[in-house]
Every structure is written in structure tokens, then in C-alpha cells.
Design a protein around this motif. Structure first.
Motif, PDB file in Angstrom:
ATOM      1  N   PRO A   1       0.726  -1.422   0.015  1.00 31.86           N
ATOM      2  CA  PRO A   1       0.094   0.202   0.103  1.00 31.86           C
ATOM      3  C   PRO A   1       1.202   1.399  -0.608  1.00 31.86           C
ATOM      4  N   ALA A   2       2.166   1.033   0.903  1.00 29.30           N
ATOM      5  CA  ALA A   2       2.820   3.018   0.650  1.00 29.30           C
ATOM      6  C   ALA A   2       3.823   2.588   0.064  1.00 29.30           C
ATOM      7  N   LEU A   3       3.553   1.612  -0.794  1.00 27.96           N
ATOM      8  CA  LEU A   3       4.894   1.704  -2.345  1.00 27.96           C
ATOM      9  C   LEU A   3       4.639   2.172  -3.322  1.00 27.96           C
ATOM     10  N   THR A   4       3.010   1.472  -3.265  1.00 25.51           N
ATOM     11  CA  THR A   4       1.865   1.634  -4.991  1.00 25.51           C
ATOM     12  C   THR A   4       1.556   3.195  -4.941  1.00 25.51           C
ATOM     13  N   ARG A   5       1.087   4.283  -3.735  1.00 23.26           N
ATOM     14  CA  ARG A   5       1.397   5.132  -3.462  1.00 23.26           C
ATOM     15  C   ARG A   5       1.737   6.183  -3.473  1.00 23.26           C
ATOM     16  N   ALA A   6       3.751   5.772  -3.343  1.00 25.27           N
ATOM     17  CA  ALA A   6       4.368   7.293  -3.346  1.00 25.27           C
ATOM     18  C   ALA A   6       4.703   7.432  -4.581  1.00 25.27           C
ATOM     19  N   VAL A   7       4.499   5.422  -5.364  1.00 32.53           N
ATOM     20  CA  VAL A   7       5.208   5.959  -6.644  1.00 32.53           C
ATOM     21  C   VAL A   7       4.351   6.544  -7.015  1.00 32.53           C
ATOM     22  N   TYR A   8       3.622   6.551  -7.162  1.00 34.41           N
ATOM     23  CA  TYR A   8       2.307   6.874  -7.806  1.00 34.41           C
ATOM     24  C   TYR A   8       2.407   8.659  -7.995  1.00 34.41           C
ATOM     25  N   ASP A   9       2.777   8.954  -6.886  1.00 38.59           N
ATOM     26  CA  ASP A   9       3.206  10.304  -5.823  1.00 38.59           C
ATOM     27  C   ASP A   9       3.907  11.039  -7.322  1.00 38.59           C
ATOM     28  N   GLN A  10       4.995   9.741  -7.505  1.00 37.64           N
ATOM     29  CA  GLN A  10       6.704  10.434  -7.911  1.00 37.64           C
ATOM     30  C   GLN A  10       6.085  10.304  -9.434  1.00 37.64           C
ATOM     31  N   ILE A  11       5.615   9.531  -9.602  1.00 41.60           N
ATOM     32  CA  ILE A  11       5.348   9.355 -10.936  1.00 41.60           C
ATOM     33  C   ILE A  11       4.649  10.658 -11.962  1.00 41.60           C
ATOM     34  N   ALA A  12       3.731  10.560 -10.902  1.00 40.19           N
ATOM     35  CA  ALA A  12       2.553  11.837 -11.384  1.00 40.19           C
ATOM     36  C   ALA A  12       3.411  13.187 -10.989  1.00 40.19           C
ATOM     37  N   ASP A  13       4.241  13.013 -10.343  1.00 35.13           N
ATOM     38  CA  ASP A  13       4.857  14.785 -10.579  1.00 35.13           C
ATOM     39  C   ASP A  13       6.201  14.987 -11.806  1.00 35.13           C
ATOM     40  N   LEU A  14       6.263  13.722 -11.803  1.00 40.50           N
ATOM     41  CA  LEU A  14       7.793  13.807 -12.747  1.00 40.50           C
ATOM     42  C   LEU A  14       7.310  13.202 -14.045  1.00 40.50           C
ATOM     43  N   LEU A  15       6.401  13.199 -14.225  1.00 40.05           N
ATOM     44  CA  LEU A  15       5.841  12.605 -16.002  1.00 40.05           C
ATOM     45  C   LEU A  15       4.222  13.693 -16.207  1.00 40.05           C
ATOM     46  N   ASN A  16       4.054  14.556 -15.495  1.00 36.95           N
ATOM     47  CA  ASN A  16       3.326  15.552 -15.144  1.00 36.95           C
ATOM     48  C   ASN A  16       1.393  14.375 -15.759  1.00 36.95           C
ATOM     49  N   LEU A  17       1.525  13.046 -14.657  1.00 42.27           N
ATOM     50  CA  LEU A  17      -0.049  12.159 -15.254  1.00 42.27           C
ATOM     51  C   LEU A  17      -0.900  13.541 -15.926  1.00 42.27           C
ATOM     52  N   GLU A  18      -2.068  12.450 -16.524  1.00 45.92           N
ATOM     53  CA  GLU A  18      -3.452  12.961 -17.061  1.00 45.92           C
ATOM     54  C   GLU A  18      -4.364  12.044 -16.314  1.00 45.92           C
ATOM     55  N   VAL A  19      -4.991  12.674 -15.683  1.00 50.43           N
ATOM     56  CA  VAL A  19      -5.330  11.348 -14.528  1.00 50.43           C
ATOM     57  C   VAL A  19      -6.822  11.838 -14.872  1.00 50.43           C
ATOM     58  N   ASP A  20      -7.374  12.942 -15.627  1.00 52.36           N
ATOM     59  CA  ASP A  20      -8.693  13.152 -16.011  1.00 52.36           C
ATOM     60  C   ASP A  20      -9.217  11.776 -16.124  1.00 52.36           C
ATOM     61  N   LEU A  21      -8.846  10.627 -16.831  1.00 51.77           N
ATOM     62  CA  LEU A  21      -8.992   9.741 -17.481  1.00 51.77           C
ATOM     63  C   LEU A  21      -8.128   8.388 -16.676  1.00 51.77           C
ATOM     64  N   LEU A  22      -9.350   7.689 -16.590  1.00 47.24           N
ATOM     65  CA  LEU A  22      -8.558   6.302 -16.075  1.00 47.24           C
ATOM     66  C   LEU A  22      -8.664   5.648 -16.933  1.00 47.24           C
ATOM     67  N   PHE A  23      -7.729   4.443 -17.458  1.00 45.52           N
ATOM     68  CA  PHE A  23      -8.620   3.082 -17.852  1.00 45.52           C
ATOM     69  C   PHE A  23      -8.662   2.130 -16.954  1.00 45.52           C
ATOM     70  N   PHE A  24      -9.108   1.179 -16.808  1.00 52.63           N
ATOM     71  CA  PHE A  24      -9.602  -0.137 -16.234  1.00 52.63           C
ATOM     72  C   PHE A  24     -10.019  -1.289 -16.639  1.00 52.63           C
ATOM     73  N   ASP A  25      -9.138  -2.051 -16.516  1.00 53.53           N
ATOM     74  CA  ASP A  25     -10.044  -3.719 -16.973  1.00 53.53           C
ATOM     75  C   ASP A  25      -8.819  -4.462 -16.139  1.00 53.53           C
ATOM     76  N   THR A  26      -9.652  -5.959 -16.808  1.00 53.56           N
ATOM     77  CA  THR A  26      -8.939  -7.137 -16.199  1.00 53.56           C
ATOM     78  C   THR A  26      -8.681  -7.948 -16.269  1.00 53.56           C
ATOM     79  N   THR A  27      -7.839  -8.919 -16.348  1.00 48.14           N
ATOM     80  CA  THR A  27      -7.854 -10.227 -17.088  1.00 48.14           C
ATOM     81  C   THR A  27      -8.003 -11.313 -15.977  1.00 48.14           C
ATOM     82  N   SER A  28      -7.404 -12.468 -16.768  1.00 56.78           N
ATOM     83  CA  SER A  28      -7.104 -13.655 -15.661  1.00 56.78           C
ATOM     84  C   SER A  28      -5.341 -14.404 -16.334  1.00 56.78           C
ATOM     85  N   THR A  29      -4.875 -15.024 -15.860  1.00 54.10           N
ATOM     86  CA  THR A  29      -4.136 -15.676 -15.693  1.00 54.10           C
ATOM     87  C   THR A  29      -4.263 -17.843 -14.963  1.00 54.10           C
ATOM     88  N   TYR A  30      -3.789 -18.258 -15.638  1.00 58.31           N
ATOM     89  CA  TYR A  30      -3.636 -19.621 -14.615  1.00 58.31           C
ATOM     90  C   TYR A  30      -2.566 -20.346 -14.124  1.00 58.31           C
TER      91      TYR A  30
END
Length: 592
Positions: free
Chosen positions: A197-226
């Protein structure tokens, strides 16, 4: 030609001639010193060899050339002399003669891919994020370096953790990690899942700042692995997020094994699986990954995902997902907190909204060569946009013609069969959805092509229907936004091929989750590399992996020197703003 070069050529010829008479020359550099009047000591250098004087029966020194003062040495001239003498030797012997005595070239390893990934890893500050999370007390190895090695292994040479430890020790030069054991890899994975939890939140904060991420649209999908298993995992009590809880815990809602049977997106319903979800920005950057037991249905997952992402204090987000998430309950949930959605709508479901949207007349507006859009008003709160792809329409028509031809061959002559035989044929066709869609059975039990179904399908060729809650987006933006959902599908494709998400060489649930997390971090690095260079990871990896580091050892110790950088390699490092590796990577003096 300079005097020194002439001496070199003459000496080369003289040596060549004398060599034929088996005469051994022992040429050396002679140094002599003189003191000036002011007391300064000056060294003079001469090229000399010893000759035997048969009269005096003694060896005498013969000076071949005087280099003059040592502090005024003509270095370029010396190089020309060495070059002239080297022409007498085999290339391998010439190289050995130029090398320091006893120096051996012992091995070569790829350097470029690991160096590039490490540069991106540090630029995103993932190393700084992990170090306080995983700690260093009582650790024989640096856990952050081990985790980077596992991520680099996914991106460069995907393998099991046992094989990855061998890869680190023998097949790659990883900055800061000369060797590692498989036990250290497993312990690092155990720590990784604890700090997720702490890692994913901190990584998002870093990439959002460094890459100027546009998160007005977020795409979500799922898959499966057997998993290649005979039996599914033992069912355990879990909460609504699929996390294991104690029996009797108030949040326990169901029992399920982690690797268990469910609807497989790889057409392997016969094998246990897990479900994996991913949120991706419009530029293809994966911001977070989730995994659930294999029997989890898609419908409710997007509600959990939005709840988890809401904890990150994001601004207003429009969620983009396919038609598997378009239930009324999901739509209501996604609109909470001023959120919105763009969802695919099932055209063949026969819903009132779909039928009404298709019945509306109107002119299509061309958005791109292969995309036309038309917004229709059917009096609902949501907006509906019909998208039409002319290329896809041609493919749909060709597929339908092929299916109808196959169905015609199967039912041709069936009128002469008995009722029982026709029923058996009908049962066989019913197991083939593509053919069964166009089959009609008459009241008398005869098999015919359903002309009405064919006509209805023709109306849907190349079309798909979108539902959107945002009143401000244009029809073109809605269509293009949904089309970018392909970025998630590209992410799944890369996860399963380039990064080899499967097979998963783990049986414990926490390590399976950690393995998926490592694949997400690897996908993040390669997407940043692709975004920064404009090239595919396949090309980037091929170019940088040609950069090797050679290991040399001799009496003085061991040192590592890289090969020369090519122009493509220099361009990649420059575009990603990664410092080029030094010519000499490290040097270790020999122990006394």
C-alpha cells in the motif's frame, strides 16, 4: 616521415631479417640521468639493445635511437614506433604484447539494459521509496537492490526466482548487486508485499509529478492468469476485497481459494486461475495493479478500485471501462463524488437503450480514418454515442459470410434426415455460438438460415455503443477516450508476453501477489522508456543489450571496462536523461 618513424620501419625490417636467421634481439628502453648546474636531475631515454662483441668477448650496448628528455617525450612518435613493430606480429600476439603483463580477459556480460532500467528506477525515486520501507537492519544484502534485480529480470530475461538469482550472478552486470541467492529473492518478495500500500501510493505520487500525468481519464480492465494445477487452492474466508481474514471476522463475506476456477479470459476454464486488474492513464502509464481470487466476477471490481484510488485524493476522474462493468449499480457508484464514466454498452443485449440508440437517424462525423461517431438523444440521463469503424465493418461482414457458408454446408441435405438425426445435428450446432447465431428451426423441425438474424447483424457491422455520464465531453472525446482503452489491453499483452506474467512459479498467495507487483513495476519502467524515446521496448532492449562490460584480471587486480557506446545507445541515454556508464566500471586491487 619523422626520424622516429624511420627508425621503427628500419628496426622492423632488421628484426624481420634477423628473425629469419634465428637471432634473438633484446630491445629495451635505457634511462640515464644528468644533473644540471642548478642541481636539477634530468632523465634521458634511449632505445637500445645489447650486442655480443666476439673480439672483446663481452656484451656491448648499441643505441638505436635517442628519445631525448623524458619530460619532453614525443608520445605520438612512440605510438608510431609501436605500430610499426606490431606489423610483424599476428593480431592476437600484437594485442597481447600491448596489454600489461599477465592481464587476462575472463568474461563479458550485458550491461546496457540493466543500466538503463536502473537509471529510470532512480529517476522515479523508487530506490528512495523502498529503502525506508524495507529497512536494512539484519540484512546480509540490500533488499532494494534485490527487488530491482527481480524487476530488471522481468524486463530483460523473465525467469523463475531461482533462475533469476543465477542470472544476476552469471549473466548480467547489475549496478550495486554482484551476486544474490534465491533465498534472498524470496525474502525480498515477502517484504515487498508487506509494504505494497505505501509503495504503490508513493510511486504514484512520484510519477504523477515527474511525468505530469493526466488522470482526468483512468482506464480499468481485468484479465486472468491460469496455473497448471490439478486441484484448486483450499477455500479460505475473505472480505469483499478478496483478502484473507479469520473465520468469524465480521468483514468475512465468502470462502474462496486464491487459485481457483472461474471464467477464464485465456479460454482455460479447466485450470485454476487468479484475476488481475490494472488502472492505466491515457498515455499508457500503469498506475496501480490489483489481484483477486480466480472466481471473482468483474462487475463489482470497479467499485473497489474506485474506492482504493479515492484514498489517493485524486481530482475528478472519468473512469473508462468495457461493457462488463456497465451495470446500473456500477454506474451509480462511479458518479459519486462528482466522478463520471465512459462505458461500453452491449449492442446485442436487446436493451431498450441499445435498441433506441440504433433506431435514431443521423449523420456520422469522421474523427479519424477508421472512426466515425454519432451522438443520439434517447431521452435518458446518460449520453449515448454510436461509433462506426469502416475497416471493422468489412471484417465483420467477411466473418459472417464465412460462418453462413459453414452453416449452409452443415445443414445442406438435412431435410432428408430423420427427426432424431436432425435433432442431433441441431445439438452439435448449438455448441458453436458463431454458427448457432444464424440458425433457425422451422415449426416442422427443419434447419434453415435465419435471414432475420443475418439482417440484424448487418446493422451492427463495425459499430459499438458508448454510454457516458459527463455532459461536457464532446462525442469525439468520448469515442477517442474509449478507444484508448486499448492501452490497457496492450499492457496485458506485454505483461503476458514481454514480461512473462505466466507461468507463475509460486504456490503461496502472498508470493503470487508479489510476483504480480514485480511485473507491474517492470511494466511501469518499460512504459516510461517507451514514452521518453518513442521506440518500442523490444527495440530499446535490443539496442542497449549490445552494450557489454568486460572483466579483466591480472597480477595488479581486477577491473571492469565497458564496450564503446554506439550512436543508438548514446541517443537512448540522452533522450531518457540517463548518465552514460563510465568507461571503467570498477577496479579491485589484488590482495597482498
Amino acid at each position: 616521415m619523422t626520424r622516429l618513424a624511420e627508425v621503427g620501419l628500419c628496426l622492423a625490417g632488421d628484426l624481420s631479417g634477423r628473425h629469419s636467421r634465428r637471432t634473438v634481439w633484446r630491445v629495451y628502453v635505457k634511462a640515464s640521468t644528468r644533473k644540471t648546474r642548478d642541481g636539477q636531475t634530468i632523465r634521458y631515454l634511449q632505445l637500445a639493445h645489447n650486442e655480443w662483441d666476439p673480439v672483446a668477448k663481452a656484451s656491448k650496448t648499441r643505441v638505436l635511437y635517442s628519445f631525448g628528455r623524458e619530460d619532453q617525450l614525443d608520445v605520438a612518435g612512440v605510438r608510431r614506433l609501436v605500430d610499426a613493430l606490431s606489423r610483424l606480429l599476428d593480431p592476437a600476439d600484437a594485442l597481447a604484447a600491448a596489454a600489461p603483463a599477465g592481464l587476462s580477459f575472463v568474461e563479458s556480460r550485458p550491461l546496457g539494459g540493466a543500466w538503463l532500467l536502473d537509471g529510470l528506477w532512480r529517476w522515479l525515486r523508487i530506490d528512495k521509496i523502498l529503502q525506508p520501507l524495507v529497512g536494512s537492519a539484519r540484512r546480509e544484502v540490500d533488499v532494494e537492490r534485490v527487488l530491482f534485480a527481480l524487476v530488471a529480470n522481468r524486463a530483460l530475461a523473465p525467469s523463475s526466482k531461482l533462475a533469476a538469482s543465477e542470472w544476476v550472478c552469471r549473466d548480467v552486470h547489475l549496478p550495486g548487486l554482484p551476486h544474490v541467492t534465491d533465498d534472498a529473492c524470496y525474502r525480498a518478495m515477502d517484504q515487498l508485499i508487506e509494504v505494497e500500500p505505501a509503495l504503490t501510493r508513493a510511486v504514484y505520487d512520484q510519477i504523477a509529478d515527474l511525468l505530469n500525468l493526466e488522470v482526468d481519464l483512468l482506464f480499468f480492465d481485468t484479465t486472468s492468469t491460469y496455473f497448471e494445477l490439478d486441484e484448486a487452492d483450499e477455500p479460505l474466508w475473505r472480505d469483499d476485497k478478496g483478502t484473507v481474514v479469520a473465520e468469524g471476522d465480521p468483514v468475512a463475506v465468502k470462502q474462496a481459494g486464491f487459485r481457483t476456477h472461474g471464467k477464464s479470459k485465456d479460454s482455460r476454464d479447466d485450470l485454476p486461475q487468479v484475476v488481475v486488474g490494472m488502472a492505466v492513464t491515457r498515455t499508457g502509464i500503469p498506475v496501480r495493479v490489483w489481484c483477486w481470487p480466480g472466481n471473482t466476477s468483474d462487475s463489482a471490481l470497479i467499485r473497489q478500485v474506485k474506492t482504493d484510488m479515492r484514498e489517493w485524493s485524486l481530482a475528478r476522474v472519468v473512469w473508462v471501462a468495457d461493457r462488463g462493468f456497465a451495470s446500473a449499480e456500477n454506474r451509480r457508484f462511479l458518479q459519486q463524488g462528482a466522478g463520471g464514466y465512459i462505458l461500453g454498452e452491449k449492442l446485442r443485449a436487446g436493451t431498450a437503450e441499445a435498441d433506441a440508440a440504433l433506431a435514431r437517424q443521423g449523420r456520422y462525423a469522421t474523427v479519424a480514418d477508421n472512426l466515425q461517431v454519432k451522438e443520439v438523444n434517447i431521452g435518458a440521463d446518460d449520453r449515448f454515442v454510436i461509433c462506426f469503424n469502416p475497416d471493422a465493418a468489412q471484417r465483420d461482414a467477411a466473418v459472417r459470410e464465412r460462418l453462413i457458408a459453414q452453416l449452409t454446408d452443415k445443414i445442406d441435405g438435412s431435410d432428408t434426415l430423420s427427426a432424431t438425426k436432425r435433432a442431433e445435428l441441431r445439438g452439435v450446432i448449438s455448441t458453436k455460438p458463431g454458427l448457432n447465431r444464424y440458425l433457425r428451426v422451422t415449426p416442422g423441425g427443419l434447419l434453415r438460415i435465419d435471414a432475420a438474424a443475418v439482417k440484424a447483424e448487418q446493422r451492427l457491422d463495425g459499430k459499438y455503443l458508448l454510454r457516458c455520464s459527463d455532459p461536457k465531453l464532446s462525442a469525439e472525446d468520448i469515442a477517442l477516450g474509449y478507444k484508448q482503452l486499448l492501452e490497457v489491453e496492450r499492457g496485458w499483452r506485454d505483461m503476458k508476453t514481454t514480461l512473462d506474467l505466466r507461468p507463475v512459479f509460486h504456490r503461496r498467495e502472498d508470493r503470487i501477489r508479489a510476483h504480480i507487483l514485480l511485473c507491474w513495476l517492470a511494466l511501469l519502467l518499460i512504459r516510461v522508456a517507451e514514452t521518453g524515446t518513442g521506440h518500442t521496448w523490444t527495440k530499446i532492449r535490443a539496442d542497449v543489450e549490445r552494450l557489454h562490460v568486460g572483466v579483466f584480471t591480472g597480477p595488479a587486480g581486477t577491473f571492469c571496462q565497458r564496450t564503446e557506446l554506439s550512436q543508438p545507445q548514446k541517443a537512448l541515454f540522452a533522450k531518457l536523461k540517463i548518465t552514460e556508464p563510465p568507461r571503467v566500471i570498477n577496479a579491485t586491487p589484488a590482495t597482498a
